[in-house]
Motif scaffolding. Structure first.
Motif, PDB file in Angstrom:
ATOM      1  N   LEU A   1     -11.722  -8.011  -1.381  1.00 36.33           N
ATOM      2  CA  LEU A   1     -11.733  -6.551  -1.337  1.00 36.33           C
ATOM      3  C   LEU A   1     -10.909  -6.077  -0.141  1.00 36.33           C
ATOM      4  N   SER A   2      -9.613  -6.000  -0.333  1.00 32.45           N
ATOM      5  CA  SER A   2      -8.717  -5.604   0.750  1.00 32.45           C
ATOM      6  C   SER A   2      -7.562  -4.805   0.174  1.00 32.45           C
ATOM      7  N   ALA A   3      -6.755  -4.239   1.081  1.00 33.59           N
ATOM      8  CA  ALA A   3      -5.580  -3.503   0.636  1.00 33.59           C
ATOM      9  C   ALA A   3      -4.575  -4.423  -0.043  1.00 33.59           C
ATOM     10  N   SER A   4      -4.614  -5.702   0.284  1.00 30.81           N
ATOM     11  CA  SER A   4      -3.668  -6.661  -0.299  1.00 30.81           C
ATOM     12  C   SER A   4      -3.808  -6.760  -1.806  1.00 30.81           C
ATOM     13  N   ILE A   5      -5.028  -6.616  -2.319  1.00 31.92           N
ATOM     14  CA  ILE A   5      -5.221  -6.716  -3.761  1.00 31.92           C
ATOM     15  C   ILE A   5      -4.533  -5.562  -4.486  1.00 31.92           C
ATOM     16  N   VAL A   6      -4.553  -4.380  -3.858  1.00 31.36           N
ATOM     17  CA  VAL A   6      -3.875  -3.222  -4.455  1.00 31.36           C
ATOM     18  C   VAL A   6      -2.363  -3.413  -4.402  1.00 31.36           C
ATOM     19  N   ILE A   7      -1.865  -3.866  -3.257  1.00 35.08           N
ATOM     20  CA  ILE A   7      -0.423  -4.080  -3.099  1.00 35.08           C
ATOM     21  C   ILE A   7       0.064  -5.138  -4.079  1.00 35.08           C
ATOM     22  N   ALA A   8      -0.670  -6.252  -4.198  1.00 34.57           N
ATOM     23  CA  ALA A   8      -0.260  -7.319  -5.115  1.00 34.57           C
ATOM     24  C   ALA A   8      -0.211  -6.814  -6.550  1.00 34.57           C
ATOM     25  N   GLY A   9      -1.211  -6.043  -6.957  1.00 33.06           N
ATOM     26  CA  GLY A   9      -1.213  -5.511  -8.310  1.00 33.06           C
ATOM     27  C   GLY A   9      -0.042  -4.573  -8.567  1.00 33.06           C
ATOM     28  N   LEU A  10       0.251  -3.704  -7.608  1.00 29.25           N
ATOM     29  CA  LEU A  10       1.357  -2.770  -7.765  1.00 29.25           C
ATOM     30  C   LEU A  10       2.699  -3.490  -7.780  1.00 29.25           C
ATOM     31  N   VAL A  11       2.829  -4.558  -6.986  1.00 27.22           N
ATOM     32  CA  VAL A  11       4.065  -5.346  -6.998  1.00 27.22           C
ATOM     33  C   VAL A  11       4.296  -5.938  -8.378  1.00 27.22           C
ATOM     34  N   LEU A  12       3.265  -6.517  -8.961  1.00 20.93           N
ATOM     35  CA  LEU A  12       3.397  -7.131 -10.279  1.00 20.93           C
ATOM     36  C   LEU A  12       3.749  -6.087 -11.341  1.00 20.93           C
ATOM     37  N   TYR A  13       3.151  -4.908 -11.248  1.00 23.71           N
ATOM     38  CA  TYR A  13       3.464  -3.852 -12.218  1.00 23.71           C
ATOM     39  C   TYR A  13       4.899  -3.347 -12.064  1.00 23.71           C
ATOM     40  N   SER A  14       5.393  -3.315 -10.831  1.00 21.21           N
ATOM     41  CA  SER A  14       6.728  -2.765 -10.592  1.00 21.21           C
ATOM     42  C   SER A  14       7.842  -3.688 -11.068  1.00 21.21           C
TER      43      SER A  14
ATOM     44  N   ALA B   1       4.727   2.519  -0.557  1.00 23.49           N
ATOM     45  CA  ALA B   1       5.988   2.058   0.022  1.00 23.49           C
ATOM     46  C   ALA B   1       6.035   0.541   0.149  1.00 23.49           C
ATOM     47  N   VAL B   2       4.960  -0.062   0.639  1.00 22.52           N
ATOM     48  CA  VAL B   2       4.944  -1.514   0.826  1.00 22.52           C
ATOM     49  C   VAL B   2       5.046  -2.242  -0.505  1.00 22.52           C
ATOM     50  N   SER B   3       4.293  -1.788  -1.505  1.00 25.37           N
ATOM     51  CA  SER B   3       4.295  -2.467  -2.801  1.00 25.37           C
ATOM     52  C   SER B   3       5.653  -2.356  -3.495  1.00 25.37           C
ATOM     53  N   VAL B   4       6.268  -1.181  -3.463  1.00 22.62           N
ATOM     54  CA  VAL B   4       7.568  -1.005  -4.111  1.00 22.62           C
ATOM     55  C   VAL B   4       8.640  -1.799  -3.367  1.00 22.62           C
ATOM     56  N   ALA B   5       8.567  -1.823  -2.040  1.00 19.88           N
ATOM     57  CA  ALA B   5       9.548  -2.583  -1.253  1.00 19.88           C
ATOM     58  C   ALA B   5       9.460  -4.075  -1.561  1.00 19.88           C
ATOM     59  N   ILE B   6       8.244  -4.610  -1.603  1.00 20.48           N
ATOM     60  CA  ILE B   6       8.076  -6.025  -1.934  1.00 20.48           C
ATOM     61  C   ILE B   6       8.541  -6.298  -3.358  1.00 20.48           C
ATOM     62  N   GLY B   7       8.202  -5.392  -4.275  1.00 22.03           N
ATOM     63  CA  GLY B   7       8.642  -5.551  -5.659  1.00 22.03           C
ATOM     64  C   GLY B   7      10.148  -5.584  -5.776  1.00 22.03           C
ATOM     65  N   LEU B   8      10.831  -4.745  -4.995  1.00 22.69           N
ATOM     66  CA  LEU B   8      12.293  -4.707  -5.025  1.00 22.69           C
ATOM     67  C   LEU B   8      12.881  -6.011  -4.477  1.00 22.69           C
ATOM     68  N   VAL B   9      12.291  -6.529  -3.405  1.00 19.19           N
ATOM     69  CA  VAL B   9      12.775  -7.787  -2.821  1.00 19.19           C
ATOM     70  C   VAL B   9      12.641  -8.936  -3.825  1.00 19.19           C
ATOM     71  N   ILE B  10      11.583  -8.930  -4.615  1.00 18.51           N
ATOM     72  CA  ILE B  10      11.388  -9.981  -5.618  1.00 18.51           C
ATOM     73  C   ILE B  10      12.259  -9.746  -6.841  1.00 18.51           C
ATOM     74  N   ALA B  11      12.416  -8.487  -7.239  1.00 16.68           N
ATOM     75  CA  ALA B  11      13.108  -8.164  -8.485  1.00 16.68           C
ATOM     76  C   ALA B  11      14.602  -8.451  -8.422  1.00 16.68           C
ATOM     77  N   VAL B  12      15.231  -8.222  -7.276  1.00 14.36           N
ATOM     78  CA  VAL B  12      16.690  -8.412  -7.178  1.00 14.36           C
ATOM     79  C   VAL B  12      17.089  -9.846  -7.471  1.00 14.36           C
ATOM     80  N   PRO B  13      16.510 -10.859  -6.812  1.00 11.58           N
ATOM     81  CA  PRO B  13      16.904 -12.228  -7.151  1.00 11.58           C
ATOM     82  C   PRO B  13      16.542 -12.626  -8.575  1.00 11.58           C
ATOM     83  N   LEU B  14      15.432 -12.111  -9.100  1.00 11.99           N
ATOM     84  CA  LEU B  14      15.083 -12.415 -10.486  1.00 11.99           C
ATOM     85  C   LEU B  14      16.127 -11.864 -11.453  1.00 11.99           C
ATOM     86  N   ALA B  15      16.565 -10.610 -11.201  1.00 10.13           N
ATOM     87  CA  ALA B  15      17.577 -10.004 -12.067  1.00 10.13           C
ATOM     88  C   ALA B  15      18.911 -10.722 -11.937  1.00 10.13           C
ATOM     89  N   VAL B  16      19.269 -11.113 -10.722  1.00  9.43           N
ATOM     90  CA  VAL B  16      20.526 -11.841 -10.501  1.00  9.43           C
ATOM     91  C   VAL B  16      20.485 -13.187 -11.221  1.00  9.43           C
TER      92      VAL B  16
END
Length: 226
Positions: A91-104, A39-54
């Motif tokens: 080695l933290s949860a942030s590394i997983v979230i960051a990777g998933l954000v970039l993939y999304s 949920a966190v990774s997709v939400a962050i990805g969406l927040v970044i993706a909208v302005p990029l698409a606009v």
């Protein structure tokens, strides 16, 4: 001849009710972590993706670099991605979230941009004739009409994230992937099967939930279909 044990855990069976009852808290914790990371990774990805698409829609010169960079990110293997992010996040949860954000970003940016481009020019002109400025036009007309395409990308990105979270087991933050990884190392059949089935169930449930949200946000599509 020794009789086989009565306990399905001792027999190491794939389907074992005793595993569910004895490991319920472990499974619950893994599911919660899996859901949080997704949920966190997709939400962050969406927040970044909208302005990029606009930006890519408004300035045509920006479309090629935005789509190019996000596409390149999507081609990087997950293990390599986590290795590149390791010096930054450790080695933290942030590394997983960051990777998933970039993939999304690839899935989200492309679909949101496609939705914005699909808005009829006549509709934009009519809104401008009614006094809509650029910001109001975007928020009240373009983004709502782009919702079907955007939600399609969001659904794919979410299902992909559910799958990719399991790779986070290599850094100890993989949700159900931690159980799958440990079960494979010890050949613990019930654990591998249960965690895998739960991953599939989460992906299906998330997709159905987002589909329901899409239908609520786009009542005009139901009217056209009927």
């Amino acid at each position: 001849m020794t009789a086989p044990p009565d306990d399905c855990l001792a027999r190491n069976e794939w389907i074992c009710g005793a595993y569910l009852s004895s490991r319920s808290q472990i499974l619950w914790d893994a599911v919660v972590q899996h859901l949080q990371l997704t949920a966190v990774s997709v939400a962050i990805g969406l927040v970044i993706a909208v302005p990029l698409a606009v930006a890519a829609r408004r300035w045509r010169w920006a479309a090629a670099p935005v789509l190019g960079v996000t596409t390149i990110l999507y081609t990087i293997p997950s293990l390599a991605m986590f290795s590149l992010l390791l010096p930054v996040y450790g080695l933290s949860a942030s590394i997983v979230i960051a990777g998933l954000v970039l993939y999304s970003l690839t899935l989200l940016v492309r679909n949101i941009l496609a939705g914005l481009r699909a808005v009829p020019e006549d509709t934009r002109q009519a809104a401008r004739g009614m006094g809509y400025g650029p910001v109001r036009l975007l928020l009240a007309v373009e983004l709502p009409l782009a919702v079907p395409a955007a939600m399609a990308g969001l659904r794919i990105a979410t299902v992909s994230a559910v799958s990719l979270v399991t790779v986070g087991a290599i850094v100890g933050y993989g949700g159900l992937g931690n159980l799958i990884y440990a079960g494979l190392n010890t050949y613990f059949k019930a654990q591998v099967l249960t965690a895998s089935v739960l991953c599939v169930a989460i992906a299906v449930a998330a997709d159905l939930l987002l589909l329901g949200i899409q239908r609520l946000l786009t009542p005009w599509t139901r009217a056209v279909a009927s």
